[in-house]
Every structure is written in C-alpha cells, then in structure tokens.
Design an enzyme around this catalytic site. Structure first.
Site, mmCIF file in Angstrom:
data_model
loop_
_atom_site.group_PDB
_atom_site.id
_atom_site.type_symbol
_atom_site.label_atom_id
_atom_site.label_comp_id
_atom_site.label_asym_id
_atom_site.label_seq_id
_atom_site.Cartn_x
_atom_site.Cartn_y
_atom_site.Cartn_z
ATOM 1 N N ASN A 188 0.828 -1.217 0.000
ATOM 2 C CA ASN A 188 0.000 0.000 0.000
ATOM 3 C C ASN A 188 0.855 1.256 0.000
ATOM 4 O O ASN A 188 1.961 1.270 0.525
ATOM 5 C CB ASN A 188 -0.962 -0.008 1.209
ATOM 6 C CG ASN A 188 -0.377 0.720 2.413
ATOM 7 O OD1 ASN A 188 -0.489 1.947 2.523
ATOM 8 N ND2 ASN A 188 0.280 -0.031 3.293
ATOM 9 N N GLY A 212 -0.918 6.793 1.979
ATOM 10 C CA GLY A 212 -0.476 8.174 2.236
ATOM 11 C C GLY A 212 -1.340 8.924 3.249
ATOM 12 O O GLY A 212 -1.660 10.105 3.052
ATOM 13 N N THR A 271 4.739 8.824 3.440
ATOM 14 C CA THR A 271 4.774 10.281 3.625
ATOM 15 C C THR A 271 6.235 10.679 3.499
ATOM 16 O O THR A 271 7.054 10.286 4.341
ATOM 17 C CB THR A 271 4.213 10.679 5.015
ATOM 18 O OG1 THR A 271 2.832 10.318 5.061
ATOM 19 C CG2 THR A 271 4.344 12.169 5.255
ATOM 20 N N GLY A 309 1.961 -8.274 5.564
ATOM 21 C CA GLY A 309 1.470 -9.642 5.436
ATOM 22 C C GLY A 309 2.583 -10.664 5.650
ATOM 23 O O GLY A 309 3.685 -10.333 6.115
ATOM 24 N N GLY A 369 2.908 -9.539 9.696
ATOM 25 C CA GLY A 369 2.953 -10.879 9.127
ATOM 26 C C GLY A 369 2.233 -11.964 9.887
ATOM 27 O O GLY A 369 2.417 -13.151 9.602
ATOM 28 N N TYR A 413 -3.180 -6.767 10.713
ATOM 29 C CA TYR A 413 -3.862 -6.014 9.660
ATOM 30 C C TYR A 413 -4.074 -6.942 8.457
ATOM 31 O O TYR A 413 -5.184 -7.415 8.207
ATOM 32 C CB TYR A 413 -3.074 -4.756 9.272
ATOM 33 C CG TYR A 413 -3.805 -3.835 8.306
ATOM 34 C CD1 TYR A 413 -4.492 -4.331 7.204
ATOM 35 C CD2 TYR A 413 -3.824 -2.466 8.492
ATOM 36 C CE1 TYR A 413 -5.174 -3.505 6.326
ATOM 37 C CE2 TYR A 413 -4.511 -1.622 7.621
ATOM 38 C CZ TYR A 413 -5.176 -2.151 6.543
ATOM 39 O OH TYR A 413 -5.848 -1.327 5.678
HETATM 40 C C1 FMN Z 1 -3.543 -0.614 3.624
HETATM 41 C C2 FMN Z 1 -2.691 -0.373 4.846
HETATM 42 C C3 FMN Z 1 -2.730 0.870 5.478
HETATM 43 C C4 FMN Z 1 -1.969 1.102 6.602
HETATM 44 N N1 FMN Z 1 -2.032 2.315 7.218
HETATM 45 C C5 FMN Z 1 -1.316 2.531 8.355
HETATM 46 C C6 FMN Z 1 -1.435 3.770 9.038
HETATM 47 O O1 FMN Z 1 -2.193 4.655 8.663
HETATM 48 N N2 FMN Z 1 -0.680 3.933 10.158
HETATM 49 C C7 FMN Z 1 0.159 2.948 10.640
HETATM 50 O O2 FMN Z 1 0.804 3.157 11.665
HETATM 51 N N3 FMN Z 1 0.266 1.771 10.006
HETATM 52 C C8 FMN Z 1 -0.455 1.545 8.900
HETATM 53 N N4 FMN Z 1 -0.349 0.338 8.261
HETATM 54 C C9 FMN Z 1 0.595 -0.685 8.788
HETATM 55 C C10 FMN Z 1 -0.091 -1.708 9.698
HETATM 56 O O3 FMN Z 1 -0.616 -1.097 10.846
HETATM 57 C C11 FMN Z 1 0.921 -2.786 10.125
HETATM 58 O O4 FMN Z 1 1.929 -2.178 10.881
HETATM 59 C C12 FMN Z 1 1.560 -3.497 8.933
HETATM 60 O O5 FMN Z 1 0.610 -3.698 7.905
HETATM 61 C C13 FMN Z 1 2.164 -4.838 9.318
HETATM 62 O O6 FMN Z 1 1.176 -5.700 9.843
HETATM 63 P P1 FMN Z 1 0.460 -6.860 8.955
HETATM 64 O O7 FMN Z 1 1.549 -7.654 8.299
HETATM 65 O O8 FMN Z 1 -0.365 -7.623 9.941
HETATM 66 O O9 FMN Z 1 -0.374 -6.148 7.953
HETATM 67 C C14 FMN Z 1 -1.119 0.080 7.129
HETATM 68 C C15 FMN Z 1 -1.090 -1.175 6.481
HETATM 69 C C16 FMN Z 1 -1.870 -1.408 5.368
HETATM 70 C C17 FMN Z 1 -1.814 -2.768 4.703
#
Ligand code: FMN
Length: 343
Positions: free
Chosen positions: A111, A114, A178, A268, A297, A318
């Site tokens: 992603n 932004g 950003t 992921g 992940g 997430y």
């Molecule tokens: C589409 C998307 C948007 C995200 N937006 C933010 C955000 O606004 N602020 C933030 O701290 N992390 C954001 N993240 C990061 C997640 O909070 C997390 O740290 C990251 O995806 C790793 O976890 P995961 O592997 O379980 O997805 C975002 C992740 C994704 C996939």
C-alpha cells in the site's frame, strides 16, 4: 458461513472498494441485530500493558480504521484493542489511486495510501460516539504538506486533541508513504520529537488528572545500530511502549509476482520474519523496561506465538485480518490460551 462468503467476495473485487464497503457495512451494523453476523466470544485472556488492562492480547493494527468508523464492530469481533488512525491535524486525500494492491499467493499487501483521513476533529467526534468499552489507541502523524521541520507541531496538535479520548497514543514515524517521515527515526530529530511529546504528555496528565501512555511505531527496515539508538532514546525519554513494525520497503519475498514492483510498504506473511527479528532485538535492548507490541505478518496463532516468544506483550494484525477475517482473532487466542494453560 455467510461471513465466509462475504469475505471471499471481498477478496475478489478491487481492494480499496472492498475495504470501503466492508468498513461501511461494519459501521452501519454495529450495535444492531446484524452484529450477530460477525460477533464472536473470545474467552478472557487478560494482560496488563502500559498500565492498561486488555481482555486479550490481540489488537487491530493502525490504518484499517483510520477514522474510527467501526470501533464497536471490532469490539464485537473480540479484538482486545483497536488502534485507529493514522490521523493528521487536517483532513487529507492521500495518494492518487490505485494505491492498494493484494498479492494473494503470499498473503501479502502493498500500500501507498499516504495517510488518507478525515482529520483529527472528525476522529474525536467518532471516539466520543463509540459505545463499547474496547481499549482504543490513537495513531497520530503529520500532514504531507507540513514541512518536516514543523512535523513535531502536527504531532503535538493531534496529541492535544485526542488525549482525553484515547487509552494510549501511538507516534507514527515509520510510514513509508509520507515523504521524509522515516527520517524522524534518527538522531536529533527523534530526540527532539520524543522530548517534546513527553513534555506535553506531562502537562496534559497534570491538567486532566489522567496519564495516557505514549507508544512509538517503528519501521522494520532498520539496521542493528539504528535500532539500538532508537532503543536508547526510548529508555532515555521513558516512552511507554514501542510498536514493531510498520510495513517494509523490501521486495525480495515477493519478487517477480504481480504488483511486487508497486511503490509503497509491503505487509502480510512475507514481513513476519523481519518484523519478529526486530521484536527480538528490541527485547534484548529494552528487557522488561518498555513493553513491545508486535505486528507484521501474523496469519495464524503460531505466528502470533512467535512474536510473543520474541518478547511482544501484545500483538496486532492487519493483513492477516484481510485474508482470514475475524476467525484469526479467535485462532490466535485459542493458541495463546493453550500455551498459557500448558495444553
Ligand atoms: C492498507 C494499509 C494501510 C496502513 N495504514 C497505516 C497507518 O495509517 N498507520 C500505521 O501506523 N500503520 C499503517 N499500516 C501498517 C499496519 O498497521 C501494520 O503495521 C503493517 O501492515 C504490518 O502488519 P500486517 O503484516 O499484519 O499487515 C497500514 C497497512 C496497510 C496494509
């Protein structure tokens, strides 16, 4: 069954539309009979971190519900906490679309959203309206058009606005989307930011009679020496927690696959190892002095266990939630409770 079907349908349409449809449906159905569709009972697995009591260690990571639209729905799914945001002082549209890409064969997402969000005043209104007792963290950032040298002012502004409505506040300096944001992770910029925010936390705690803990969210793309310096700064400024990690700039784990070359942060399954290594290294530097919240992940209960074994006191999901839905919350808690009861 119905939920599984909806989940499969959503994975087959454009990712950002699926996201908006799902969040809208959750927002409208929370606290109505329709909530039964995703409500689930999670046995109590209480954990105390940052002086807060969590009913279980599994939280929703920041970025999924940036504007706090569906907090009560996530409570109904059994999350032990939710982190809303990243929120910025002023509303902003984020990057041009498309900006969200799935790599299903790897259970991964790229992603470059932004920090699209409706601004801090709107979020505060949503926090006032929530009905459930879920622990809520508010993740704060800076507007894209705020010059980096004034970035601290944006964090202070958000902190002052959300302080009375947050259980904890996360300072996000690790989004890759950003420009320049990640440079706040180093040297004098980091020192100045942490010092200023702790001063304001102190003032706000005195004014309101309530101490709201501060967490720092960091990137997985840090060298050992950089991580050690961050750990030292966290200890020096007595930060209350660290969240490891945000998305990665690395692409090797998905190289050659469709969308792998898209700009942005990768999350992921391919992030699990590097993000967990960061948790381990942080744990070595911080010991039990500053709690670590592990994210990155987690697609199964076993993945969550790896984070906790590495030193995380809480975990967040997430991408795993996008691919596995609310069942993942249940699975993780089942595995963790099996281990803590010695099964
Ligand atoms: C589409 C998307 C948007 C995200 N937006 C933010 C955000 O606004 N602020 C933030 O701290 N992390 C954001 N993240 C990061 C997640 O909070 C997390 O740290 C990251 O995806 C790793 O976890 P995961 O592997 O379980 O997805 C975002 C992740 C994704 C996939």
């Amino acid at each position: 069954m119905l939920l599984n079907l909806a989940q499969k349908l959503m994975l087959n349409i454009d990712p950002e539309s699926a996201h908006n449809i799902t969040l809208g449906s959750l927002s409208r159905s929370a606290n109505t009979p329709l909530q039964r569709l995703y409500q689930q009972h999670i046995p109590n697995l209480p954990v105390s971190v940052m002086g807060l009591n969590f009913p279980n260690p599994v939280g929703l990571a920041a970025g999924l519900d940036k504007d706090g639209m569906a907090i009560d729905a996530f409570y109904a799914m059994g999350f032990g906490h939710i982190e809303v945001g990243t929120v910025t002082p002023r509303p902003q549209a984020g990057n041009p679309k498309p900006r969200l890409f799935r790599i299903p064969s790897k259970h991964a997402i790229i992603n470059r959203m932004g920090f699209n969000n409706r601004g801090v005043d709107h979020l505060v209104m949503r926090l006032i309206r929530k009905q459930s007792p879920i622990v809520v963290g508010v993740n704060i950032g800076k507007n894209r058009d705020t010059p980096l040298e004034n970035g601290t002012l944006d964090y202070v502004h958000c902190m002052q606005k959300v302080y009375a409505h947050a259980d904890y506040i996360t300072v996000n300096i690790s989004s890759p989307n950003t420009p320049g944001l990640r440079s706040l992770q180093y040297g004098d910029l980091l020192d100045h930011l942490l010092l200023t925010l702790k001063e304001h936390q102190h003032q706000l705690a005195q004014k309101t009679g309530r101490y709201v803990p501060l967490a720092l969210k960091i990137a997985p793309d840090l060298k050992d020496a950089e991580l050690e310096k961050i750990a030292r700064a966290l200890l020096q400024h007595k930060f209350d927690a660290v969240i490891a990690t945000n998305t990665t700039l690395a692409r090797e784990p998905v190289a050659g696959l469709k969308h792998a070359d898209q700009a942005g942060g990768l999350s992921g399954a391919p992030l699990l190892k590097s993000a967990t290594d960061i948790v381990s290294a942080l744990h070595q530097h911080l010991g039990e002095e500053i709690p670590i919240i592990g994210v990155g992940g987690i697609l199964s209960g076993e993945d969550a266990l790896k984070k906790m074994t590495a030193g995380a006191k809480l975990i967040q999901i997430y991408s795993g939630f996008i691919y596995r839905g609310p069942q993942l919350v249940k699975d993780i808690n089942t595995v963790i409770s099996g281990v803590s009861s010695g099964v």
